[in-house]
Each structure stands twice: as structure tokens, then as C-alpha cells.
Enzyme design. Structure first.
Site, PDB file in Angstrom:
ATOM      1  N   ASP A  22       0.820  -1.213   0.000  1.00 44.25           N
ATOM      2  CA  ASP A  22       0.000   0.000   0.000  1.00 44.25           C
ATOM      3  C   ASP A  22       0.853   1.261   0.000  1.00 44.25           C
ATOM      4  OD1 ASP A  22      -2.166  -1.655   0.156  1.00 44.25           O
ATOM      5  OD2 ASP A  22      -2.449  -1.411   2.307  1.00 44.25           O
ATOM      6  N   LYS A  23       0.198   2.363  -0.294  1.00 42.32           N
ATOM      7  CA  LYS A  23       0.875   3.657  -0.289  1.00 42.32           C
ATOM      8  C   LYS A  23       1.142   4.150   1.126  1.00 42.32           C
ATOM      9  CE  LYS A  23       0.660   8.241  -2.376  1.00 42.32           C
ATOM     10  NZ  LYS A  23       0.148   8.965  -3.543  1.00 42.32           N
TER      11      LYS A  23
END
Length: 372
Positions: A85-86
Site C-alpha cells: 500500500d501507499k
């Protein structure tokens, strides 16, 4: 079950029964840290570089784009074991052709650091990791809530957790599985990767719904009488007795698909009493369906009936997907926690096998939907 017409996001059932716990969680680089654990040691020789990187507030694809622009390596020539994920801080491994090594000598980026470089014979592929270690910091935790968190963690450590797909799988609005269903109905999409992702989201949604139904069954088996179970599930007295006899929370069913945990082949549960011992020892676990033509088929009985309740309206699309099985029940490993009353911080660390979501564990602990 008409998925296209649903206007609300499906919320899977929790296995624990406590009330919601108050805590503040922000998925930033200080309070959410992920560390990949490789599946194997790197050999120190070969035509591929293995980069051990730390990225902050970047997706894996964004990190690859930065490295590609610096080194000249095409994005398709990079390898990785998993997409991250970011949000948060991630320590993960990437591979690239060794011949481009010189381009990395002066690499510098505020959100991306190369920590170590190894050599190896093979390009990294999806799944080439054992799992991930997670660090989570919860804030604004009162002493009374810290006690509740400790009890919830002890319960999960003892019994295991529901291995749902996390909210990240379902897009910004939690409903991209509907687009996957539209594609299966014939909607055209040129972007092959996006098409595969959306169909995968559809499979994941059905998996979560079936697992939630199994969690409901497990609660009912614990709380209801044999007579009530017979009425609800249209099962025999002997089957109801078998359910009531199982001491662990998640109930196994004869005829369902099991798998050797955490990596191993699927097989049918034919001798329930024998498999219960292996399940309690964490040698095997129940496997939920990711619908498709090549998925291992469920045998018979209540397991098949419950599966049909979820999947019967989607069987027409079965041939359009490969399909597989996924563990429905997982286990926290290397669990530890600490509470700083002065700062009101509650820190949790644990290891999860690949494919499991820390946010799912956190939602179970807090009894809150992080998507909202």
C-alpha cells in the site's frame, strides 16, 4: 443475492464478541510499518540484483516508476514478491537486471531509500515471500481501553483470526467487485491488469461473504442448542452434535476443503475427528473458495450447502476464472504489545503469513470498520 443492486458495503462478522474499543489509528509512516520476510536466502551470485528498499507513502508501483526513471530499467523487468500500500512505511525487496547496477550509485529520493543490495539467480515473482511483520501504533488509548486491547489480542493469539480480504482489495468506495461482475457479464476493458484486478475483487467479495457465514455458524454452534441448529441449518441430529462438540471457535465441517497450513495442498475433510486434532495443532486450516474452473471442489453436506448459498448465482461465470482456494482461518505469530500510559500509545507487533491483512486483524481487535 443481487450484487449489482446492493447500495451498502458488506460488513463481515467478527469472531470476537467485545464492544468497540476507542483508539485513534492513522496509517502513516510512523504508526504503520511493514517488513517483508523473504521466502529464501539470496545466493550472492547471478544476473539479478535484489534491492532491499524502504519506501514511505508510495505504492510499490510508484517506487518502481522512480527506480525505472533513474536506472533506465523498464518497469516490466523489475520483480517483486508483493504489492504494498501507499500509506505507511514499507521495507520490501525488488529485483532488477544486474547490468544496470551502476545507475544506482548516486540514487537519492526523499521517500525511497535503497538499504542493501544482493545478487541472485532469479527474478523475484509474486508470492516469493514468507510473509510480513507489522508494527502498529494506536493513539489516544485510555487505560481501560488498553486492558480491552490486551484481552482481545490474547483471545486472537489463542484462537486465530478470520482471514478476510482487507478493504484495500475493494477500491476507494468498497464496491469495485461490481465492476468485476460487469466484466464477467461482458463489459469490455482494454487494461488487462485492471480487468484481472476487478475480477479478483469479485472473487474476494464472495470469499468474504462465505467466511462471514462460517463465522456466523461458529457463533450459532457455541450459543444455540442442538435442536435450534437442526432447525436453522436443516442438518441431522448427529451433525448438530458434532458442531456442539467442537471446542475451538471456528467449526470444521465434514466434506469441506482443508489445506496444510501455511503452505500445502488441498484435500477433503473426510474424517472430521482426525482433522480436528490437526486443526487445533495449527497444522491444517479450512480453505474458502475463490470461484473458478480450477478451484478444488467442496465435497458434500453442510459445507456445500453454505457454499451454494453464496455462489449459486455466479456459477455461470465459473469457466471465465481460474479459481483457487484461500485459508479462511489464520494465526498471529510473534505477537507482542506494549502500552505507554503517559503518551496513551498502544503498540502492537506481529507476523502474518503472505496474503493476510494487518488491517483485518486491527478491525477485529477494535471492532471498527477502518474503511469508514
Amino acid at each position: 443475492m443481487n450484487l449489482e443492486e446492493e447500495n451498502t458495503i458488506f460488513k463481515p462478522l467478527y469472531s470476537l464478541k467485545h464492544s468497540p474499543i476507542n483508539a485513534y489509528f492513522s496509517k502513516n509512516s510512523d504508526d504503520f510499518v511493514v517488513r517483508e520476510r523473504p521466502l529464501y536466502e539470496f545466493s550472492g551470485k547471478g544476473e539479478h540484483l535484489i534491492l532491499h528498499i524502504n519506501k514511505k507513502d508510495l505504492t510499490t508501483n510508484e517506487a518502481l516508476k522512480i527506480l525505472s526513471e533513474t536506472s533506465g530499467v523498464k518497469i516490466r523487468d523489475f520483480g517483486y514478491a508483493g504489492l504494498k500500500d501507499k500509506q505507511g512505511s514499507t521495507f520490501q525487496y525488488l529485483s532488477m537486471p544486474k547490468k544496470f547496477e551502476s545507475f544506482l550509485s548516486n540514487f537519492s529520493h526523499p521517500k525511497l531509500k535503497i538499504l542493501e543490495i544482493f545478487t541472485h539467480e532469479n527474478k523475484l515473482r509474486i508470492g516469493h515471500l514468507k510473509g510480513n511483520t507489522f508494527f502498529i501504533r494506536l493513539k489516544k488509548v485510555l487505560p481501560s481501553d488498553a486492558l480491552k486491547l490486551e484481552q482481545a489480542l490474547m483471545n486472537l493469539d489463542k484462537q486465530g483470526f478470520t482471514n478476510y480480504f482487507g478493504y484495500q482489495r475493494f477500491g476507494k468506495f468498497g464496491d469495485n467487485y461490481k465492476e468485476g461482475l460487469e466484466i464477467l457479464h461482458g463489459k469490455k476493458m482494454k487494461n488487462v491488469k485492471m480487468k484481472e484486478f476487478l475480477i479478483s475483487a469479485f472473487q474476494s467479495e464472495l470469499f468474504n461473504r462465505y467466511l462471514s457465514k462460517r463465522v456466523e455458524l461458529s457463533h450459532f454452534a457455541n450459543d444455540f442448542s442442538e435442536k435450534e441448529l437442526i432447525q436453522i441449518y436443516k442438518i441431522s441430529k448427529e451433525e448438530a452434535k458434532e458442531l456442539k462438540k467442537q471446542e475451538q471457535f471456528f467449526k470444521l465441517l465434514k466434506g469441506e476443503v482443508l489445506g496444510h497450513y501455511p503452505f500445502g495442498k488441498c484435500f477433503l475433510c473426510e474424517d472430521l475427528s482426525a482433522e480436528l486434532g490437526r486443526f487445533k495443532a495449527r497444522d491444517i486450516s479450512a480453505m474458502g473458495l475463490l470461484i473458478g474452473a480450477k478451484a478444488y471442489e467442496t465435497g458434500e453436506g453442510l459445507a456445500l450447502n453454505l457454499e451454494n448459498e453464496i455462489f449459486k448465482d455466479t456459477l455461470e461465470f465459473k469457466a471465465k476464472m481460474q479459481g483457487s482456494r484461500r485459508f479462511m482461518w489464520g494465526y498471529l505469530e510473534e505477537l507482542k504489545w506494549r502500552y505507554d500510559e503517559e503518551k496513551a500509545h498502544f503498540c502492537i507487533e506481529f507476523f502474518l503469513q503472505k496474503g493476510s491483512y494487518a488491517t483485518v486483524v486491527l478491525e477485529e481487535i477494535l471492532h471498527k470498520n477502518l474503511f469508514e
